[in-house]
Design a protein around this motif. Sequence first.
Motif, short mmCIF file in Angstrom:
data_model
loop_
_atom_site.label_atom_id
_atom_site.label_comp_id
_atom_site.label_asym_id
_atom_site.label_seq_id
_atom_site.Cartn_x
_atom_site.Cartn_y
_atom_site.Cartn_z
N THR A 1 0.88 -1.17 -0.18
CA THR A 1 0.00 0.01 0.00
C THR A 1 0.91 1.23 0.03
N GLY A 2 1.83 1.17 0.81
CA GLY A 2 2.82 2.48 0.70
C GLY A 2 3.55 2.46 -0.57
N VAL A 3 3.85 1.46 -1.06
CA VAL A 3 4.57 1.53 -2.41
C VAL A 3 3.67 2.25 -3.46
N MET B 1 0.91 3.82 -3.14
CA MET B 1 0.55 5.24 -2.76
C MET B 1 1.42 6.17 -3.04
N ALA B 2 2.62 5.96 -2.88
CA ALA B 2 3.91 6.71 -3.16
C ALA B 2 4.25 7.00 -4.45
N ASN B 3 3.89 5.79 -5.44
CA ASN B 3 4.23 5.76 -6.76
C ASN B 3 3.02 5.03 -7.61
N PRO B 4 2.05 5.63 -7.72
CA PRO B 4 0.93 5.05 -8.12
C PRO B 4 1.10 4.49 -9.74
N ARG C 1 -10.45 -0.24 0.49
CA ARG C 1 -10.04 1.04 0.12
C ARG C 1 -9.99 0.70 -1.55
N TYR D 1 -8.49 3.96 -5.39
CA TYR D 1 -8.13 4.53 -4.36
C TYR D 1 -7.19 5.89 -4.65
N TYR E 1 -7.25 9.77 -4.72
CA TYR E 1 -6.45 10.81 -3.92
C TYR E 1 -5.92 11.60 -5.06
N GLN E 2 -5.67 11.42 -6.37
CA GLN E 2 -5.30 12.29 -7.12
C GLN E 2 -6.13 13.34 -7.63
N ILE F 1 -5.32 15.95 -5.21
CA ILE F 1 -4.20 16.64 -5.39
C ILE F 1 -4.51 17.66 -6.50
N LEU G 1 -6.67 20.69 -5.47
CA LEU G 1 -5.76 21.41 -4.46
C LEU G 1 -4.60 22.49 -5.53
N GLN H 1 -4.58 26.90 -5.79
CA GLN H 1 -3.45 27.48 -5.74
C GLN H 1 -3.42 28.45 -6.68
#
Lengths: 378, 273, 164
Positions: free
Chosen positions: B80-82, B84-87, B114, B258, B262-263, B266, B269, B273
């Motif tokens: 999940t970390g891998v 999420m950090a690099n989809p 998820r 998932y 999340y994208q 991003i 946001l 800006q």
Amino acid sequence: MSNKIKLLQGNEACVEGALAAGMEFYAGYPITPSTEIAEISAQKLPAIGGHFIQMEDEIAGMAATLGGSLAGKKSMTATSGPGFSLKQENLGYGCIAEIPCVIVNVQRGGPSTGLPTSPSQGDIMQAKWGTHGDHPVIALYPNSVQEIFDITIECFNMAEKYRTPVILLLDEIIAHMREKVDLSSVDRIKIISRKRPTGPKEGYLPYKADEDLIPDMADFGTGYRQHVTGLTHDVTGFPSNSPKVALDMMTRLMKKIEINKEDIIKYEEYRLEDADFAIVAFGATSRAAKDTVNRLREDGVKAGLFRPITIWPLAEDALIGLSKKVNTIIVAEMNMGQYVYEVERVACKNCKVEFYGRIDGQPINPDEIYDFAREVLK
Amino acid sequence: MNTSALVKEYFREEKLPHIWCPGCGHGIVMHAVVRAIDNLKLDPEKICIVSGIGCSSRASGYMNFNTLHTTHGRALAFATGVKMANPSLEVLVLTGDGDCSAIGGNHLIHAARRNIDITTIAFNNNIYGMTGGQYSPTTPTDSYGTTAPYGNIDKPFDLCNLAKAAGATYVGRSTAYYAKQLTTLVENGIKNKGFSFIEAVSSCPTYYGRKNKKGDAVEMMKSLKDDYIDIKIAEKKPELAESKILMGEFYNKPEEEYTEKYQKIIDLLKKEQ
Amino acid sequence: MPKKFEIRLSGSGGQGLILAGIILADASLLQGINAIQSQSYGPEARGGASKAEVIISETEINYPKVQKCDMLLCLTQKSYDQYIASLKNDGILIVDDSIELRGANGFKVYSLPILKTAVDDMKRPMVANIISLGVISKVLDIVTEDNILKAVLKRVPPGTDYIT
């Protein structure tokens, strides 16, 4: 007031420091009194294109943090007492597989659920010995909100530079108090990122160290195929039962920190120049101790404060030097005696070492250290 | 691609032969996974294989991709970390019945909930093989294990039902005997942009077979053939399904993934800006 | 001002006293004076005892917790009973007028209808903290009213800066 100067909470400053250091990934689980670190990371990371994820438990938080780092992102997780216990196995994985990341532990009263909203310094030894097996540990412990910001950046730098998990110890007091921070201090700190391989992709040896004992680290997906395991492994990254491989791997893991102690070990010396009486304290307790030192000085006692900022590795040489200079050292910490054992080990040949602890969930205040010091000085 | 070409292309030949016992079904399952990757013509550089601890989890070491052999039960949490950090990485988790449904059960249900784009292949041999034959969450009731010397009183998990109930958007089961079907399921699982769970029923002649008098490896392989029936056939001819275990594609309902969700945050946001 | 001025704001959880403490610390920084804000709290998000502390000083502040209060604000009887002993003999006591003062001798006492004003006049019990700050800004001659107002506007939720 410049817009770089802010009133920030300690936990808030930790996230600001992490972002300044280049954090792009956070995985964690909510726990008092560290939760604000997760909350603020959740708010700020997507705004910079980074990723936050709240995992199903503390173990997963640590695992995902390591996964994020392997995918090439500077990664952090934060927790407190019980969560720090749960993270230990994967913290050990991070040590053996040499995965840079920062683990924040906002210490609270323990053991077990203990005193969730009260401060403690009970995880000093756990930071070093919490996971099984021998392994190097870097643990830093700031004592002000400004220093939380600065030291968080340092933690990322050390994690990246030495390819290892770095533990940032805080306590409930400094994590929750609000104080002035100058965020422009980051301009004085060089941001460090891990060494990545640049050579041929074929034959990449993920655990073949350079002279500095730190191997180049490739991100997953960049063509440098590698195998990462928690088993004892050789320079190829693959498991081995060979005694020589085991010895070589362990020796290098320990040595890569050992030979860089000078860079890693940080401490503050306060009014120690002519001192013959020293208080050793860290975190919130060191702030009380500083007031005590000033009061003792007003009495004419040549008192000073030694404040380790790097808890592990131990500031052994500095403590030995201190023990040769003063007659007495008081170690004050919010526990039943942890760091004091290390001070005794290195200092007791040269001077008297006394312990002052507190474990009722209340901070150690300057008056009680003063009273204890007066008793010791009799 | 014939098998020896497949080995050359996708395996770390120098790490073979594997550690699995003669007659173990895991080699076939690993082969099916690699066959699926080859059929889909995926870029090996973008594939990340994550495994936990146990017999099945040794597979990652033999496969020539980005491989991550993690701690017991935690493969999905690392994965999940891998992801999420690099989809952009194609993440596959190879795990075992104990690894993913006992010590790692929590990670399984939450990764499924998820609907994160990870394809999980659970090598189910109904036993803890690496530690010598203790009962697992999929050991049938009344079976024997070294820690169930008087018969197992636990009720086993149906891993596919578990994954489906938890929110997996692609779920299927096949066995080491039906290697082709297994390959198709893995392919479909990878194609599903979301959490896919494939139960690959394997066999452990060394511990489960011996403890439970299931015969030799050939006998056990025969069971992997005879005891199972495809869900489509079973639906048409229920009389054939009596006392058989269902296999095939059980669930295939894509939902928003998932990391894509999340994208969107991003992107939103960024626009603000 | 004295070298160091220690303030404790006490009441029950949900009264917004921690925010009041933060605003007070922010106002001090705006004025170029050092400040540390801290709090102690229990497991309750609402109700229970709540205490926020602010130390303001022209010099460096080491120990971040209040030892003896120069100023004590109490919005509940319970908090008054609990903390009155921590007030210096010549300290400033600000209490809600619902509180029964038991032997509060020697202090400079301001007993004011803080909660009543919030409920009856402002129709919003949650503004008791900002009303308290108004009182403090009048009583405390270290931080200017202007800086306290600036800090309030910086910290209160958007849309609540002007309410009638």
